[in-house]
Write a protein that holds these residues in place. Structure first.
Motif, short mmCIF file in Angstrom:
data_model
loop_
_atom_site.label_atom_id
_atom_site.label_comp_id
_atom_site.label_asym_id
_atom_site.label_seq_id
_atom_site.Cartn_x
_atom_site.Cartn_y
_atom_site.Cartn_z
N UNK A 178 -113.29 25.79 -9.51
CA UNK A 178 -112.44 25.04 -8.75
C UNK A 178 -113.22 23.89 -7.96
N UNK A 179 -112.99 23.00 -7.22
CA UNK A 179 -113.58 21.80 -6.52
C UNK A 179 -114.22 22.50 -5.30
N UNK A 180 -115.35 21.84 -4.85
CA UNK A 180 -116.08 22.04 -3.69
C UNK A 180 -115.16 21.96 -2.46
N UNK A 181 -115.49 22.94 -1.40
CA UNK A 181 -114.83 22.69 -0.30
C UNK A 181 -115.13 21.57 0.47
N UNK A 182 -114.07 20.55 0.91
CA UNK A 182 -114.40 19.60 1.46
C UNK A 182 -114.29 19.43 3.01
N UNK A 183 -115.04 18.71 3.76
CA UNK A 183 -115.32 18.73 5.05
C UNK A 183 -115.03 17.27 5.50
N UNK A 184 -113.78 17.25 6.65
CA UNK A 184 -113.53 16.32 7.30
C UNK A 184 -113.96 16.40 8.70
N UNK A 185 -115.18 15.91 8.93
CA UNK A 185 -115.77 16.01 10.24
C UNK A 185 -115.85 14.85 11.18
N UNK A 186 -115.56 15.04 12.49
CA UNK A 186 -115.32 13.98 13.44
C UNK A 186 -115.47 14.72 14.65
N UNK A 187 -116.10 14.08 15.70
CA UNK A 187 -116.59 14.65 17.03
C UNK A 187 -115.35 15.04 18.06
N UNK A 188 -114.20 14.60 17.64
CA UNK A 188 -113.25 14.75 18.72
C UNK A 188 -111.64 15.28 17.95
N UNK A 189 -110.62 15.37 18.50
CA UNK A 189 -109.46 15.55 17.80
C UNK A 189 -108.94 14.40 17.45
N UNK A 190 -109.02 13.43 18.06
CA UNK A 190 -108.18 12.04 17.74
C UNK A 190 -108.84 11.61 16.71
N UNK A 191 -110.26 11.70 16.39
CA UNK A 191 -110.80 11.14 15.18
C UNK A 191 -110.59 12.26 14.00
N UNK A 192 -110.19 13.16 14.27
CA UNK A 192 -110.13 14.50 13.13
C UNK A 192 -108.53 13.97 12.69
N UNK A 193 -107.75 13.81 13.40
CA UNK A 193 -106.40 13.31 13.17
C UNK A 193 -106.43 12.21 12.21
N UNK A 194 -107.25 11.38 12.68
CA UNK A 194 -107.32 10.14 11.72
C UNK A 194 -107.59 10.54 10.19
N UNK A 209 -102.23 24.96 20.03
CA UNK A 209 -101.31 24.34 19.00
C UNK A 209 -100.61 23.32 19.31
N UNK A 210 -100.26 23.16 20.54
CA UNK A 210 -99.41 22.01 20.91
C UNK A 210 -100.20 20.84 20.84
N UNK A 211 -101.53 20.98 21.40
CA UNK A 211 -102.37 19.76 21.45
C UNK A 211 -102.49 19.13 20.09
N UNK A 212 -102.87 19.96 18.92
CA UNK A 212 -103.05 19.50 17.53
C UNK A 212 -101.60 18.91 17.13
N UNK A 213 -100.79 19.72 17.18
CA UNK A 213 -99.33 19.29 16.71
C UNK A 213 -99.14 17.95 17.39
N UNK A 214 -98.93 17.50 18.73
CA UNK A 214 -98.74 16.49 19.47
C UNK A 214 -99.64 15.36 18.50
N UNK A 215 -100.93 15.47 18.55
CA UNK A 215 -101.97 14.56 17.89
C UNK A 215 -101.33 14.23 16.72
N UNK A 216 -101.04 15.05 15.70
CA UNK A 216 -100.62 14.75 14.55
C UNK A 216 -99.38 13.92 14.58
N UNK A 217 -98.28 14.33 15.44
CA UNK A 217 -96.73 13.68 15.45
C UNK A 217 -97.21 12.26 15.78
N UNK A 218 -98.13 12.01 16.54
CA UNK A 218 -98.51 10.56 16.83
C UNK A 218 -98.78 9.40 15.53
N UNK A 219 -99.18 10.03 14.72
CA UNK A 219 -99.61 9.30 13.28
C UNK A 219 -98.44 9.59 12.36
#
Length: 179
Positions: free
Chosen positions: A45-61, A91-101
């Protein structure tokens, strides 16, 4: 009420071979596994991918960009993509952040109980226990309580069948990868 007809005295069956994940995912999940030996699969299989960013908003992007690429370029059906939240307390913080994009093609971010909607499932690792997904993005790793870490990471990582993506800060993702 029908559950009372199940054989309650049946012996547990111990599985000795992993036929859910690729070897790469199996090896990472079993860093956090406690129990009898389970033989890993042959498919690397494929290597594990890392999406690294310093905060929730950049992680959402990063999640939005990656999921959009999977859907539009790779042509992976949205029902095969899951975002699992390791930190259930926020959970609510993450879901709300995703729902904005937005997602392409009118798709939505949906929870596990919204089976009729077209979109990408976003829910907690705990709610996804017992299920599996072709593509799994494990997010909410940065504030994961220490007493929940081993079990949550084992369950979350082992839900991925083909592609596993970790999303968090660089330091957190590296810590998860090194066990």
């Amino acid at each position: 009420s029908r559950a009372s007809t199940f054989p309650a005295d049946a012996s547990p069956i111990t599985l000795s071979f992993n036929c859910r994940n690729t070897k790469t995912i199996h090896d990472q999940a079993y860093v956090y596994y406690q129990g009898p030996y389970i033989e890993g699969p042959e498919l690397s299989g494929d290597k594990i991918l890392v999406l690294a960013a310093p905060d929730v908003q950049r992680q959402v992007k990063k999640i939005q960009d990656y999921v959009s690429k999977l859907i539009t370029v790779e042509k992976i059906p949205s029902c095969s993509i899951n975002v699992l939240l390791a930190d259930r307390r926020n959970k609510k913080v993450y879901k709300t952040a995703l729902e904005r994009v937005r997602l392409p093609s009118g798709l939505v971010w949906k929870d596990i109980s919204s089976r009729q909607e077209r979109g990408v499932t976003v829910d907690t690792v705990a709610k996804f226990k017992g299920l599996e997904g072709d593509v799994l993005i494990l997010w909410g790793l940065d504030k994961l309580p220490q007493d929940e870490r081993r079990e949550t990471l084992y369950v979350g990582i082992s839900r991925a069948k083909s592609i596993l993506v970790l999303c968090g800060t660089e330091m957190t993702c590296q810590a998860v990868m090194s066990g």
